[in-house]
Design a protein around this motif. Structure first.
Motif, short mmCIF file in Angstrom:
data_model
loop_
_atom_site.label_atom_id
_atom_site.label_comp_id
_atom_site.label_asym_id
_atom_site.label_seq_id
_atom_site.Cartn_x
_atom_site.Cartn_y
_atom_site.Cartn_z
N THR A 242 0.80 -1.22 0.00
CA THR A 242 0.00 0.00 0.00
C THR A 242 0.84 1.27 0.00
OG1 THR A 242 -0.17 -0.02 2.40
CG2 THR A 242 -1.91 -1.14 1.17
N ASP A 243 2.08 1.20 0.48
CA ASP A 243 2.96 2.36 0.31
C ASP A 243 3.10 2.56 -1.19
OD1 ASP A 243 5.40 4.12 1.44
OD2 ASP A 243 6.05 3.07 -0.37
N LEU A 244 2.91 3.78 -1.66
CA LEU A 244 2.85 4.00 -3.10
C LEU A 244 4.10 3.49 -3.81
CD1 LEU A 244 1.25 5.02 -5.44
CD2 LEU A 244 2.00 7.34 -4.92
N GLY A 245 5.26 3.77 -3.23
CA GLY A 245 6.51 3.31 -3.85
C GLY A 245 6.60 1.80 -3.87
N GLU A 246 6.22 1.16 -2.77
CA GLU A 246 6.23 -0.30 -2.71
C GLU A 246 5.22 -0.89 -3.69
OE1 GLU A 246 8.07 -2.52 -1.01
OE2 GLU A 246 9.16 -1.21 0.37
N ILE B 65 4.31 0.41 -6.51
CA ILE B 65 4.88 0.52 -7.87
C ILE B 65 5.89 -0.59 -8.12
CG2 ILE B 65 6.37 1.96 -9.33
CD1 ILE B 65 4.98 4.42 -7.93
N LEU C 273 13.49 4.81 1.79
CA LEU C 273 12.38 5.77 1.91
C LEU C 273 11.56 5.84 0.65
CD1 LEU C 273 14.30 8.81 3.33
CD2 LEU C 273 13.10 7.05 4.60
N ALA C 274 12.22 5.74 -0.47
CA ALA C 274 11.57 5.92 -1.76
C ALA C 274 11.83 4.66 -2.58
CB ALA C 274 12.13 7.16 -2.45
N PRO C 275 11.03 3.62 -2.32
CA PRO C 275 11.32 2.30 -2.91
C PRO C 275 11.36 2.32 -4.44
CG PRO C 275 9.59 2.14 -1.25
CD PRO C 275 9.83 3.60 -1.48
N VAL D 115 12.28 4.93 -6.36
CA VAL D 115 13.00 6.12 -6.81
C VAL D 115 13.66 5.90 -8.16
CG1 VAL D 115 15.15 5.54 -5.60
CG2 VAL D 115 14.63 7.92 -6.08
N GLU E 228 2.15 8.83 4.08
CA GLU E 228 0.99 8.61 3.21
C GLU E 228 -0.28 8.29 3.99
OE1 GLU E 228 2.02 5.73 0.24
OE2 GLU E 228 3.66 6.96 -0.55
N ASN F 296 -0.89 5.15 4.75
CA ASN F 296 -1.22 3.79 4.36
C ASN F 296 -1.04 2.80 5.52
OD1 ASN F 296 1.65 4.33 4.01
ND2 ASN F 296 1.78 2.23 3.25
#
Lengths: 475, 222
Positions: free
Chosen positions: A134-138, A140, A152-154, A156, A224, A226
């Motif tokens: 659910t973390d947006l980066g995760e 993606i 922090l920014a999976p 990136v 976020e 999430n």
């Protein structure tokens, strides 16, 4: 996840040649370094807080058994359950058993590095349970079937256009068939798609930034929201975390919070800092019916008392990644496993063994920026050198490199001979380089000059210059 | 007691080269907990704290308003929703504080009490307090203010008594310690939800609220 750490050199070569990755990393370097510097400048006692933070975590590690059992007792008092896992397989099995106990089909997940460490997603899928990041980066990187490349920014390493393509490919089944171009639209679409998933999920899994021994709280820090939706809507909340996350008290949490967000994203406080205390109460209108914590060891207890204990102070802020010239050049995937950057180069060999991770301690210029920005004052360069020594002792270096080092060591131990050879050699190299002052190619140094010029020596060795300076000073 | 638990604890003690802590060692750990904040991080007077809270909250994209009493709350909520062009159907938490506001003065507001569902777009919650240092709301998520109410609605309007704004995080801990049982979730909310995960550009409203509006009320003493 698939381990590609032994192929670090090939990974790095590929990363350097990837224009999309290089574009993303360029933004990361300039962005994160500047916002951290501003945030640190705004807190006068930041340096003193780093000392406090280092000391409180050292104290915790020296009493880790006691603090873990105190934490456990408090969680049980709150009506929760604590499970202990020696290794990744045990942690996965516990998660699966808990999911099956409530007949779970769908599991939402907040960001958890420990879940990555134990390879949870593939395992759940193989057992018929759908994990939804659910973390947006995760989310993606889950769509892309890739591991995260930054704490922090999976995602990136993904450009906006790549995210747009992924959403177009995967969101058709939710009736979203238009390719969106702009970040605000993409964020809104992901929000819309994931919102329904939160309500459908049977189990929510989060990690923990801190566990509080004083009162049994597990703490997550997110921007976020999430992690909160993940834990409050399903019937069961599982906190998947590791033993070194425990801290003694709320006072300690406030010290760490004050430096965590500043070091990570340059914020004074992340948007959401949530303390979770067990399952829902009898009169609560929402919250999980049951609450479970899984405490993973996976080699950490064995690191206590060794030269690598200090890495257990790490609070996963990512500052060392954001300031590392090597991470900034090759990104997180090159490191080939869960953790990257300087903290990954120290932690990974401890968790998977130095044999597979022998390249990582060398993926550093030892420039020291990581230690200078680490909020927990972790001596990362020192530990990278310790791993290099261990790799050398374990004979993990190529024979030619070992032989070269052996010759140098023999020579360095004989100062008179060393001076006699290096002095003329430096003068010769300086003369050969002429006015250009650099070499484009040099015999036996192709590994260096293949990618960059070698600056020519200035005509005198360091030792000779030092001796000259000392003589001048005495006069 | 599982084998894993015993093994892990034994492994820790073996690495630390000692057995379980003796009573004196455990007492020393107890003595570490508590104590006064390490520094003054906000003005000592209420007005100063409220002003700092508003500055800090607005710096992270929250909006704030201040009213003299709960009598003005329905009007303040109506005005905010109208200004944002938002629907007037509101999901409000069961917090008794909200019972004290004259909702019938705003007949266009459709107030529903309880926990939000996926279709509830505007939420009204009550904060337990605020932290001036960082502009954070202290959300005490128990039966009066369900946890999901702070996260499900796209717009979150929060009522914050001015008397409950403290200087720093450390000033919240004595209250947590004094509670008979802590709430299931205690959240510090600092601005609306945000993400930088796409193109390293900050966007609001990733999963939690896109908008966070804090209504500070003066005459509520708790």
């Amino acid at each position: 996840m698939r381990l590609t750490t032994p192929a670090f050199k090939d990974n790095a070569r590929g990363a350097l040649a990837d224009p999309n990755l290089q574009e993303s990393l360029g933004k990361l370097r300039t962005g994160f370094q500047a916002i951290r510097a501003d945030a640190v400048a705004g807190l006068p006692d930041f340096e003193a807080l780093r000392d406090t933070a280092r000391d409180l975590k050292d104290h915790t590690l020296a009493n880790l058994d006691e603090y873990l059992t105190r934490y456990e007792a408090k969680v049980i008092e709150l009506g929760g359950h604590v499970h202990w896992a020696r290794d990744a397989a045990e942690a996965r099995d516990i998660v699966l058993e808990l999911c099956r106990s409530v007949g779970a089909r769908k599991v939402t997940k907040g960001k958890s590095m420990i879940a990555e460490e134990v390879g949870l997603n593939e395992f759940l899928e193989a057992n018929g349970i759908e994990p939804i990041e659910t973390d947006l980066g995760e989310y993606i990187v889950q769509l892309a079937k890739e591991p995260p490349s930054h704490i922090l920014a999976p995602a990136v390493h993904k450009t906006v256009a790549q995210v747009a393509d992924l959403f177009l490919e995967h969101h058709g089944k939710y009736g979203k068939t238009r390719r969106l171009e702009q970040p605000p639209e993409l964020v809104a679409e992901a929000r819309d798609v994931l919102r329904a998933r939160y309500f459908e999920a049977d189990v929510g899994i989060t990690g923990a930034n801190f566990l509080v021994a004083e009162n049994g709280a597990s703490v997550i820090v997110t921007n976020e929201g999430n992690g909160d939706l993940t834990q409050v809507l399903p019937r069961m909340h599982i906190v998947l975390t590791s033993i070194e996350k425990v801290v003694p008290s709320l006072d300690d949490v406030s010290v760490l919070l004050r430096i965590l967000a500043r070091s990570a994203t340059g914020q004074e406080m992340s948007a959401y800092t949530t303390f979770s205390f067990g399952p829902k109460r009898a009169d609560d209108l929402d919250g999980p019916d049951s609450f479970h914590v899984i405490l993973l060891d996976n080699g950490r207890a064995a690191m206590l008392g060794t030269e690598f204990q200090d890495i257990l102070r790490c609070i996963r802020c990512g500052a060392c990644l954001n300031h590392c010239p090597i991470y900034g050049a090759v990104g997180g995937h090159a490191y080939g496993w869960v953790y990257s950057g300087p903290m990954g180069a120290v932690l990974t060999p401890a968790l998977i063994g130095i044999t597979d991770a022998a390249h990582l301690p060398n993926a550093s210029t030892l420039c020291g920026r990581c230690e200078s920005v680490c909020p927990m004052r972790i001596p990362l360069p020192r530990m990278l050198r310790d791993w290099r020594r261990k790799a050398f002792e374990a004979k993990l270096m190529p024979p030619r490199a070992r032989a070269g080092l052996a010759v140098w060591a023999w020579l360095a131990a004989r100062p008179a001979l060393y001076r006699a050879i290096t002095g003329p050699a430096m003068r010769l190299l300086a003369a050969m380089a002429g006015r250009k002052g650099r070499f484009r190619a040099l015999p036996l140094a192709g590994g260096w000059t293949g990618g960059r010029d070698l600056p020519a020596p200035q005509g005198a060795t360091f030792q000779a210059q030092w001796a000259q300076k000392q003589r001048t000073r005495r006069r | 007691m599982s084998d894993a638990r015993a093994d892990i604890l034994a492994g820790i003690r073996a690495s630390l080269a000692r057995g379980p802590l003796a009573a004196a060692g455990r007492d020393a750990l107890d003595a570490r907990v508590g104590g006064p904040p390490d520094a003054e991080r906000a003005p000592a007077d209420r007005e100063g704290r409220v002003a700092l809270f508003r500055d800090k909250a607005e710096a992270v994209s929250a909006t704030t308003a201040r009213i003299a009493s709960l009598d003005e709350l329905p009007g303040a909520v109506s005005d905010y929703l109208a200004a944002q062009n938002l629907p007037s159907a509101i999901l409000a938490t069961p917090d008794p504080l909200l019972d004290g506001a004259p909702w019938d003065t705003q007949p266009l507001l459709a107030l529903k009490r309880g926990v939000p569902g996926i279709d509830d777009l505007v939420g009204l919650t009550c904060a337990h307090g605020g932290v001036a240092e960082t502009g954070s709301l202290v959300m005490w998520h128990d039966k009066n203010n369900p946890h999901s109410a702070s996260f499900v609605p796209e717009t979150n309007i929060v009522v914050l008594p001015a008397s409950r704004v403290v200087g720093s995080l450390e000033e919240v801990w004595p209250e947590v310690r004094a509670a008979a049982t802590p709430p299931r979730a205690l959240c510090f909310v600092t601005g609306p939800s945000r993400t930088g995960d796409i193109g390293l550009r900050i966007e609001l409203g990733a999963h939690g609220p896109r908008r966070l509006h804090v209504v500070i009320v003066d005459d509520v003493e708790t």
